[in-house]
Structure formats: C-alpha cells, structure tokens
Design an enzyme around this catalytic site. Sequence first.
Site, PDB file in Angstrom:
ATOM      1  N   THR A 249       3.160  -8.295   9.764  1.00 46.88           N
ATOM      2  CA  THR A 249       4.596  -8.066   9.934  1.00 46.88           C
ATOM      3  C   THR A 249       5.039  -7.140   8.807  1.00 46.88           C
ATOM      4  O   THR A 249       4.688  -7.371   7.644  1.00 46.88           O
ATOM      5  CB  THR A 249       5.356  -9.406   9.875  1.00 46.88           C
ATOM      6  OG1 THR A 249       4.814 -10.259  10.874  1.00 46.88           O
ATOM      7  CG2 THR A 249       6.835  -9.221  10.113  1.00 46.88           C
TER       8      THR A 249
ATOM      9  N   THR B 170       0.075 -22.247  14.171  1.00 47.77           N
ATOM     10  CA  THR B 170       0.473 -22.737  15.492  1.00 47.77           C
ATOM     11  C   THR B 170       0.841 -24.229  15.425  1.00 47.77           C
ATOM     12  O   THR B 170       0.602 -24.899  14.413  1.00 47.77           O
ATOM     13  CB  THR B 170      -0.689 -22.575  16.487  1.00 47.77           C
ATOM     14  OG1 THR B 170      -1.775 -23.396  16.026  1.00 47.77           O
ATOM     15  CG2 THR B 170      -1.154 -21.132  16.599  1.00 47.77           C
TER      16      THR B 170
ATOM     17  N   GLU C  93       2.983 -18.320  11.103  1.00 49.70           N
ATOM     18  CA  GLU C  93       2.815 -19.272   9.976  1.00 49.70           C
ATOM     19  C   GLU C  93       2.084 -20.540  10.426  1.00 49.70           C
ATOM     20  O   GLU C  93       2.315 -21.616   9.874  1.00 49.70           O
ATOM     21  CB  GLU C  93       4.156 -19.675   9.339  1.00 49.70           C
ATOM     22  CG  GLU C  93       5.141 -18.565   9.076  1.00 49.70           C
ATOM     23  CD  GLU C  93       4.755 -17.673   7.917  1.00 49.70           C
ATOM     24  OE1 GLU C  93       3.823 -18.016   7.179  1.00 49.70           O
ATOM     25  OE2 GLU C  93       5.374 -16.607   7.772  1.00 49.70           O
TER      26      GLU C  93
HETATM   27  C1  LIG Z   1       4.217 -11.174  15.945  1.00 47.38           C
HETATM   28  C2  LIG Z   1       3.227 -11.758  14.979  1.00 47.38           C
HETATM   29  C3  LIG Z   1       3.360 -11.511  13.617  1.00 47.38           C
HETATM   30  C4  LIG Z   1       2.403 -11.999  12.719  1.00 47.38           C
HETATM   31  N1  LIG Z   1       2.517 -11.688  11.381  1.00 47.38           N
HETATM   32  C5  LIG Z   1       1.509 -12.023  10.540  1.00 47.38           C
HETATM   33  C6  LIG Z   1       1.529 -11.603   9.166  1.00 47.38           C
HETATM   34  O1  LIG Z   1       2.491 -10.978   8.704  1.00 47.38           O
HETATM   35  N2  LIG Z   1       0.444 -11.847   8.384  1.00 47.38           N
HETATM   36  C7  LIG Z   1      -0.635 -12.534   8.859  1.00 47.38           C
HETATM   37  O2  LIG Z   1      -1.581 -12.751   8.098  1.00 47.38           O
HETATM   38  N3  LIG Z   1      -0.673 -13.005  10.149  1.00 47.38           N
HETATM   39  C8  LIG Z   1       0.363 -12.757  10.983  1.00 47.38           C
HETATM   40  N4  LIG Z   1       0.331 -13.182  12.294  1.00 47.38           N
HETATM   41  C9  LIG Z   1      -0.843 -13.884  12.776  1.00 47.38           C
HETATM   42  C10 LIG Z   1      -0.598 -15.356  13.038  1.00 47.38           C
HETATM   43  O3  LIG Z   1      -0.506 -16.044  11.819  1.00 47.38           O
HETATM   44  C11 LIG Z   1      -1.755 -15.866  13.917  1.00 47.38           C
HETATM   45  O4  LIG Z   1      -1.618 -15.251  15.194  1.00 47.38           O
HETATM   46  C12 LIG Z   1      -1.751 -17.368  14.036  1.00 47.38           C
HETATM   47  O5  LIG Z   1      -2.095 -17.968  12.817  1.00 47.38           O
HETATM   48  C13 LIG Z   1      -2.734 -17.838  15.124  1.00 47.38           C
HETATM   49  O6  LIG Z   1      -3.976 -17.258  14.958  1.00 47.38           O
HETATM   50  P1  LIG Z   1      -4.728 -16.558  16.202  1.00 47.38           P
HETATM   51  O7  LIG Z   1      -3.757 -15.671  16.860  1.00 47.38           O
HETATM   52  O8  LIG Z   1      -5.985 -15.958  15.692  1.00 47.38           O
HETATM   53  O9  LIG Z   1      -5.069 -17.751  17.167  1.00 47.38           O
HETATM   54  P2  LIG Z   1      -6.381 -18.668  17.082  1.00 47.38           P
HETATM   55  O10 LIG Z   1      -6.584 -19.155  15.714  1.00 47.38           O
HETATM   56  O11 LIG Z   1      -7.489 -17.943  17.738  1.00 47.38           O
HETATM   57  O12 LIG Z   1      -5.930 -19.889  18.003  1.00 47.38           O
HETATM   58  C14 LIG Z   1      -5.926 -19.804  19.438  1.00 47.38           C
HETATM   59  C15 LIG Z   1      -5.454 -21.149  19.973  1.00 47.38           C
HETATM   60  O13 LIG Z   1      -6.375 -22.189  19.571  1.00 47.38           O
HETATM   61  C16 LIG Z   1      -5.679 -23.186  18.859  1.00 47.38           C
HETATM   62  N5  LIG Z   1      -6.548 -23.710  17.809  1.00 47.38           N
HETATM   63  C17 LIG Z   1      -7.176 -23.013  16.841  1.00 47.38           C
HETATM   64  N6  LIG Z   1      -7.898 -23.829  16.052  1.00 47.38           N
HETATM   65  C18 LIG Z   1      -7.699 -25.087  16.522  1.00 47.38           C
HETATM   66  C19 LIG Z   1      -8.161 -26.385  16.125  1.00 47.38           C
HETATM   67  N7  LIG Z   1      -8.940 -26.579  15.064  1.00 47.38           N
HETATM   68  N8  LIG Z   1      -7.763 -27.449  16.853  1.00 47.38           N
HETATM   69  C20 LIG Z   1      -6.945 -27.295  17.933  1.00 47.38           C
HETATM   70  N9  LIG Z   1      -6.483 -26.102  18.342  1.00 47.38           N
HETATM   71  C21 LIG Z   1      -6.860 -25.013  17.650  1.00 47.38           C
HETATM   72  C22 LIG Z   1      -4.436 -22.518  18.300  1.00 47.38           C
HETATM   73  O14 LIG Z   1      -3.411 -23.458  18.029  1.00 47.38           O
HETATM   74  C23 LIG Z   1      -4.084 -21.588  19.442  1.00 47.38           C
HETATM   75  O15 LIG Z   1      -3.391 -22.283  20.436  1.00 47.38           O
HETATM   76  C24 LIG Z   1       1.312 -12.758  13.196  1.00 47.38           C
HETATM   77  C25 LIG Z   1       1.205 -13.037  14.574  1.00 47.38           C
HETATM   78  C26 LIG Z   1       2.140 -12.548  15.463  1.00 47.38           C
HETATM   79  C27 LIG Z   1       1.979 -12.826  16.930  1.00 47.38           C
END
Ligand SMILES: Cc1cc2nc3c(=O)[nH]c(=O)nc-3n(C[C@H](O)[C@H](O)[C@H](O)COP(=O)(O)OP(=O)(O)OC[C@H]3O[C@@H](n4cnc5c(N)ncnc54)[C@H](O)[C@@H]3O)c2cc1C
Length: 401
Positions: free
Chosen positions: A162, A381, A379
């Site tokens: 972001t 899920t 921050e």
């Molecule tokens: C618009 C936007 C802005 C963002 N800005 C930033 C930023 O400024 N800096 C930054 O560093 N990141 C940023 N992010 C990233 C964000 O923090 C991640 O998308 C988020 O932490 C989820 O990670 P992922 O997308 O890799 O999903 P994944 O980690 O791949 O998860 C996929 C799904 O699996 C679930 N899951 C994962 N592990 C487990 C578990 N152990 N048990 C049960 N369920 C699980 C998750 O809850 C989710 O439903 C941003 C994301 C978006 C969409």
Amino acid sequence: MSRLAQTADLTDVQREILSTVRDFVDKEILPVATELEHRDEYPTRIVEGLKELGLFGLMIPEEYGGLGESLLTYALCVEEIARGWMSVSGIVNTHFIVAYMLKQHGTQEQKDTFLPRMAAGEVRGAFSMSEPGLGSDVSAITSKGVREGDEFVLDGQKMWLTNGGTSTLVAVLCRSDEGHPEGTAPHKSMTTFLVEKEPGFGEVRPGLTIPGKIDKMGYKGVDTTELIMHGLRIPANRVLGGTTGRGFYQMMDGVEVGRVNVAARGCGVAQRAFELGVSYAQQRETFGKPIAQHQAIQFKLAEMATKVEAAHAMMVNAARKKDSGERNDLEAGMAKYLASEYCKEVVEDAFRIHGGYGFSKEYEIERLYREAPMLLIGEGTAEIQKMIIGRRLLEEYRFQG
Ligand SMILES: Cc1cc2nc3c(=O)[nH]c(=O)nc-3n(C[C@H](O)[C@H](O)[C@H](O)COP(=O)(O)OP(=O)(O)OC[C@H]3O[C@@H](n4cnc5c(N)ncnc54)[C@H](O)[C@@H]3O)c2cc1C
C-alpha cells in the site's frame, strides 16, 4: 454529531481534533470520494489538507514535530476518515505504522533523520512484508539481505505494498542470516531495512523497481504495488534499530497497532453504510409507506446500528489498552476480526436496503460494497486473527489440573 459510536472520557484536545477531522471529512472528502474512486485517482488535494491538519504526525512525539497523540486519538481520526473514504485512511495507515516502528525501535540517528520529516508529511512511509508466495505465513519470507562490508545487498520480490508508488521510505522485511547459526528459527533471522526511494514507478533507485499499480476491485485511489529488489545496496545504518534478526518482532509490533487501525476503518465504513441505509429507508416508499416503516427493514437497521456500536466499543477498548502500556494483541485481534466482519455485514444490509439502486454506480453504497472486503484481508485475515485470539486465550486460561 451522530448518536452512535460515541466515546466517553475524551479530553478537550481529543474532542477538538476529532471535530476538526469530521468537518474536513464532511467538506473535503465525502463530496469528491466516489468520483475520485471511480476514476482511480490519487486524492492529492485531500492529502495536502491532511498534511496541513498535522495528521501525518498525529502520533509522532512533539520533540520530533508531531502532535504526540495517543493511539486512541489516532484510531478515532481514522474512523472519521474511513467514514468519508476508506482509501484515504489507507494513505495514512502505512505511514503511521512506519513512524510507529521508528519511534519504538529506531536508533537515535534514524529517529532524528526521519521522524521530523514524517511528521510534516514530506517523507511518506510504506511497509512491506508480503511476497507473491506468502502473506499470512510471514516466516516463509524469501527476500534476502546479505552483508557486504558496510552495506547490505537486497534481492527478492515483494507484493501488495500500500502506497508503494507514492511513498519515499519503505520498511522492508527480509531474511538476513548474518551472525545467526544454521537452524535459527525463521522469525529470528529477519531484519527490517529502511529503504529510501524516489516516489513514482519504474526504477526508482538503482536496484529497486516499482512496476506499476495493481488494478483492484476497490480501495482505489491509493496505489498498491509490487516491489522488486535486484542487487539493491542499503547502508548498514539503515537496519531498523541497528541490529539484525529483530525484524519479525518489529513488524509484528507495527502490525498490532495497524490492527486497531483496520478495526477503526471497519467502524468508519460501517457507520457510513448505516447513515446511507437509514436515510434511504425513510425516502423510498413501497406498498404505500416508507420502507423504514416495514418491520423487516427496521430490524435490519436495528441490527446494523447494534453492530456499529459493538465494533466501536471493541476498537476503543483495544486502543486504550495499548495506550495504557499493556499488551493488547488479544484485544486488537478481536477488534479487527469483529469490526471487519460487522463492517461487511452492515454494508451488505445497507446495499440490500437500496434495492436495485445499490447496484448503480450513482449510489455511494456501491463503492462501500467494493471496499469492505479489503478489511477482511489486510493486517491479517479473519483466520489469522482467530489463531492469535485462540492462542492467547489458552495462555490466559491455562488448565490447572
Ligand atoms: C489491497 C491490499 C493491500 C495490502 N497492503 C499490504 C501492505 O502494505 N504491506 C504488506 O506487507 N502486505 C499488504 N497486503 C497483503 C496482505 O497482508 C495479505 O494479502 C494477507 O496477509 C493475506 O495473505 P495472502 O493474500 O498471501 O493469503 P494467504 O496467506 O495465501 O491465505 C489464503 C487463505 O488461507 C487462509 N489461511 C492461511 N493460513 C491459514 C491457516 N494457518 N489456517 C487457516 N487458514 C489459513 C487465509 O485466511 C486466507 O483465507 C495487502 C493486501 C491487499 C489485498
């Protein structure tokens, strides 16, 4: 002044700041938010206004030119801003997290160098943990920082920054095995690097590329980008806090206050959705009376308002806990989880109250409907919040058999 989401025991200064921000939101943000969002346009004028109000330095100590306010004041301002347009709170949020990390963990030289310019909004912060292959599982980070004399050489690809394009200071989390024996736990071999750069896209500094904006379904206006490091050279004095191996803890500390902030955003968006729903319900007539007079719609409004109140109370509780110096990960996790889920539900109900018109881009609720889902992800899920909450509960309620 709205009847909902009141906060007891605020100081005169807090009340004054909040009233100024609310006024700014009503006059400068709400009238233009939907139009700018549809054009995916960066709100330059609004950002200049926020600078003048001192919002970029709200929590930065006065000795560095900030207002030295509490997390609660900050969160309540964010709630107001998100009520106007969630993207604007996103512009402030990563800046606030980086400033907070510098204040808590930076060396004196790092604080002196960055905090005064951050308070003025001249240096603007972004933070970067996520990579294409990971978001929730931060311990799996693959980007690397390798020491070469007085420098570190950084390589790797980051995702979802972001403010990646508009920022000039990025806190980047990398693996750096320097000085740590083989087999060190992943979270003990990570380092936060303070990476200065030019704003914009393309090669913004030798070895550092910001490819362009990611096209998103909502949360538009604010830029979200990738970040590619290829032989990026960073002086050793730009390791946050001066010592390697502490990055994971520093980032988690930042994310913890960030969670209160996301909760506050959920509260603000939900409040706006309620305002839109309750207003429309009194104007639209079906079967000879305003839909607000049908019990099914009144029940919806009652549920929405109850959720707005509950989320606000939990967010305020989490902020106050942190301000009192206590550990607040349990409360911040609960507030973030509840506020983001309730926000999604309140927005959905307001959307339904609008009938077919909610589907039209002419109505503000359409924008909110696309914005709310971001809060379920950013921050951490819902699943990650529940993991944090569950672990902490088992610590607090350890079975004494
Ligand atoms: C618009 C936007 C802005 C963002 N800005 C930033 C930023 O400024 N800096 C930054 O560093 N990141 C940023 N992010 C990233 C964000 O923090 C991640 O998308 C988020 O932490 C989820 O990670 P992922 O997308 O890799 O999903 P994944 O980690 O791949 O998860 C996929 C799904 O699996 C679930 N899951 C994962 N592990 C487990 C578990 N152990 N048990 C049960 N369920 C699980 C998750 O809850 C989710 O439903 C941003 C994301 C978006 C969409």
